[in-house]
Each structure stands twice: as C-alpha cells, then as structure tokens.
Design an enzyme around this catalytic site. Structure first.
Site, PDB file in Angstrom:
ATOM      1  N   ASN A   1       0.554  -1.617   0.312  1.00 21.85           N
ATOM      2  CA  ASN A   1      -0.067   0.043  -0.182  1.00 21.85           C
ATOM      3  C   ASN A   1       0.619   1.202  -0.474  1.00 21.85           C
ATOM      4  OD1 ASN A   1      -2.439   1.197   0.393  1.00 21.85           O
ATOM      5  ND2 ASN A   1      -2.334   2.438   2.196  1.00 21.85           N
TER       6      ASN A   1
ATOM      7  N   GLU B   1       1.998  -3.518  -5.216  1.00 20.86           N
ATOM      8  CA  GLU B   1       1.410  -1.934  -4.820  1.00 20.86           C
ATOM      9  C   GLU B   1       2.191  -0.825  -4.155  1.00 20.86           C
ATOM     10  OE1 GLU B   1      -2.676   0.556  -3.387  1.00 20.86           O
ATOM     11  OE2 GLU B   1      -2.779  -1.480  -3.426  1.00 20.86           O
TER      12      GLU B   1
ATOM     13  N   ASP C   1      -1.163  -9.509  -4.985  1.00 25.50           N
ATOM     14  CA  ASP C   1      -2.173  -9.840  -4.752  1.00 25.50           C
ATOM     15  C   ASP C   1      -3.396  -9.505  -6.231  1.00 25.50           C
ATOM     16  OD1 ASP C   1      -4.826  -7.843  -4.265  1.00 25.50           O
ATOM     17  OD2 ASP C   1      -3.953  -6.096  -3.872  1.00 25.50           O
TER      18      ASP C   1
ATOM     19  N   ASN D   1      -6.861  -9.758  -5.688  1.00 28.43           N
ATOM     20  CA  ASN D   1      -7.585  -8.956  -6.078  1.00 28.43           C
ATOM     21  C   ASN D   1      -8.800 -10.072  -6.444  1.00 28.43           C
ATOM     22  OD1 ASN D   1      -7.479  -6.411  -5.333  1.00 28.43           O
ATOM     23  ND2 ASN D   1      -6.071  -6.134  -7.077  1.00 28.43           N
TER      24      ASN D   1
ATOM     25  N   HIS E   1      -2.733  -4.190   4.163  1.00 33.92           N
ATOM     26  CA  HIS E   1      -2.859  -6.011   3.245  1.00 33.92           C
ATOM     27  C   HIS E   1      -1.769  -6.712   4.708  1.00 33.92           C
ATOM     28  CE1 HIS E   1      -4.370  -6.380  -0.655  1.00 33.92           C
ATOM     29  NE2 HIS E   1      -4.135  -4.798  -0.692  1.00 33.92           N
TER      30      HIS E   1
END
Length: 269
Positions: free
Chosen positions: A10, A36, A153, A155, A256
């Site tokens: 993040n 990310e 990730d 998603n 996360h």
C-alpha cells in the site's frame, strides 16, 4: 526449505515509515514479493530500494504513483522478466518474475476493478491475457525442470470462506461470479494450486486485507485476496502457509498482511 512471502505494501515509502523496515530485517523469507509499491526506484529510501542482503528487482508503473511490483531474493536471479508479453499491461507495474534454482517466482498485482467502470473492463482484459500466459509459463518451466510460484494480490476472493461478508458482496468487484470462475480456471484448467487453501481447506479466511474504514480490522471483517499460487509439484512440497496478521490496528504498516508459504527441499539449490 524455500520460504516465500508476499505482501501488498500500500505504498512502499509509507510502509517504510510505519514498520516495514524492521519487519524486513526480521523475516526469514528467501524471497519477498511486493505489490502496490507506488514509486520509482529512485524515489525509495535506500533501505528498501536496495536492502542489504537482498537482490532487488523493481517494476514500477509508467503511470506515476500507481501499482508497481518488486521482488527481493537472497540469491541472485538467473533471469528476470518484467511483464508477461502484454502490449497493454507490461508498463503497468503489475507483474515481474525471476528464475531461481528449480523455480520461477513471480509478483503479481492484478487490477482491483470497480463494477460499472472502465477499471472493471481493464481487470477483465488483464485476466483474459494472463490465464494463457500462466499456462504457457507452466509448460516452459516444466520443460526447463522448474516449478512456478505466482504470489501477490489477485484481487479476487475465490470462495465464500474467503471473505467475511460474502452475501453483501456478491455484486462487488472481487467477488463477481465471472471473477471467481476465472480463478477456478487458474486452478483447474491451468492446474495451479492455491497453497494456503490447500493446507487450510476448512478455515474461514485466513483474511489478508481489511479496509481502513470503520472497524473492519478489529472485527476481522476481511477478504482473502492475496495468494501463493503454485504448480502442483511445488504445491505438493508445501509444509506450512500462514498470514501475518498484525497484533493490533495501530501496528499495521499496510491494509494487507504478509502471506507466507514454506516448501521443503531447496529446489535445485
């Protein structure tokens, strides 16, 4: 043993200020997959751009401040590849892979999507291109005597056990029938294995992402969208897989949590 950890940070610059650096210093992982990252390498503090004891590969997005994936490996990779041969997505900071002895390890950040918007269309296009790539990757790796591990990730919550409020999210991106069906194809048609689920078949979660909004973390109202996905030979050697959920909300350095898979036998090395 081969220990691989994956985490959506993040924003790596923000995570580095919140606790990622001591976490990195304390990890026993052999490989770390980051998603990310949201920074060009030169924008990162040196302690995460080129951490001591690691070989670092960064694949930033062409769009500033978006996406970005990285790999840290204890051993120098034999080969590194950014992207998966996609005209649309190879500059989007969503995929990087590295060959290590006996195994190709990749860091994936699949688009998050949003129902009724271009973001969802982008996600579906990515999925459409990535599944054939996964099949080909497995075949090429097998011909070279390698297994494959794609961490990151994804998603998508695959099953009802993979998110707390599944009934309320049946029309939400990340739990749409077509997304779940696509992930089933990854596991059945392309013959990859969700390592955490294989080792914990009857568990709710373990969740890997909790919204910063409300009391999602405190109530463990999360989603399991971060996966270690392995070819069957490697998955059969998995001895442990777990999620490092922070002890409390204030100790989080990302929305996360890290996901770790441990495999017996250092493959080829």
């Amino acid at each position: 043993m081969l220990t691989v950890t994956s985490v959506n940070v993040n924003g790596l610059r923000a995570a580095a200020k919140k606790g990622f650096v001591p976490w990195l210093a304390g990890t026993s992982a052999d490989v770390i997959c980051l998603q990310e990252v949201r920074a060009e390498p030169q924008q990162l503090p040196e302690e995460v751009r080129d951490p001591e004891g690691w070989f670092a590969v960064h694949a930033p997005a062409a769009a500033k401040g978006r996406a970005g994936v990285s790999l840290y490996t204890r051993r120098e990779p034999e080969r590194v590849q950014v992207g998966f041969g996609s005209t649309e997505f190879d500059g989007s900071g969503r995929y990087v892979e590295a060959d290590l002895p006996g195994v190709t390890v990749a860091s994936l950040y699949l688009p998050s999507g949003e129902v009724g918007t271009e973001r969802q269309d982008e996600k579906l296009r990515f999925m459409g291109e990535f599944l054939p790539y996964l099949k080909g990757l497995k075949e090429r790796a097998a011909a070279d005597g390698r297994e494959v591990l794609v961490c990151g990730d994804w998603n998508i919550a695959h099953q009802e056990a993979d998110l707390k409020n599944w009934k309320a999210n049946r029309k939400s991106s990340g739990f749409l029938p077509e997304e779940r069906d696509w992930l089933t194809r990854v596991f059945e048609e392309a013959e990859y294995v969700d390592v955490v689920r294989a080792l914990h078949p009857d568990q709710e979660g373990p969740y890997t992402w909790w919204s910063y909004r409300g009391k999602a973390f405190d109530n463990d109202s999360g989603w399991r969208i971060d996966y270690a996905v392995a070819t069957r030979g490697l998955a059969g050697r998995a001895v442990k897989a777990y999620v490092e959920r922070a002890a409390s909300y204030d100790l989080r350095w990302s929305d996360h949590a890290p996901v770790t898979a441990v495999f017996e036998q250092p493959l080829g090395g």
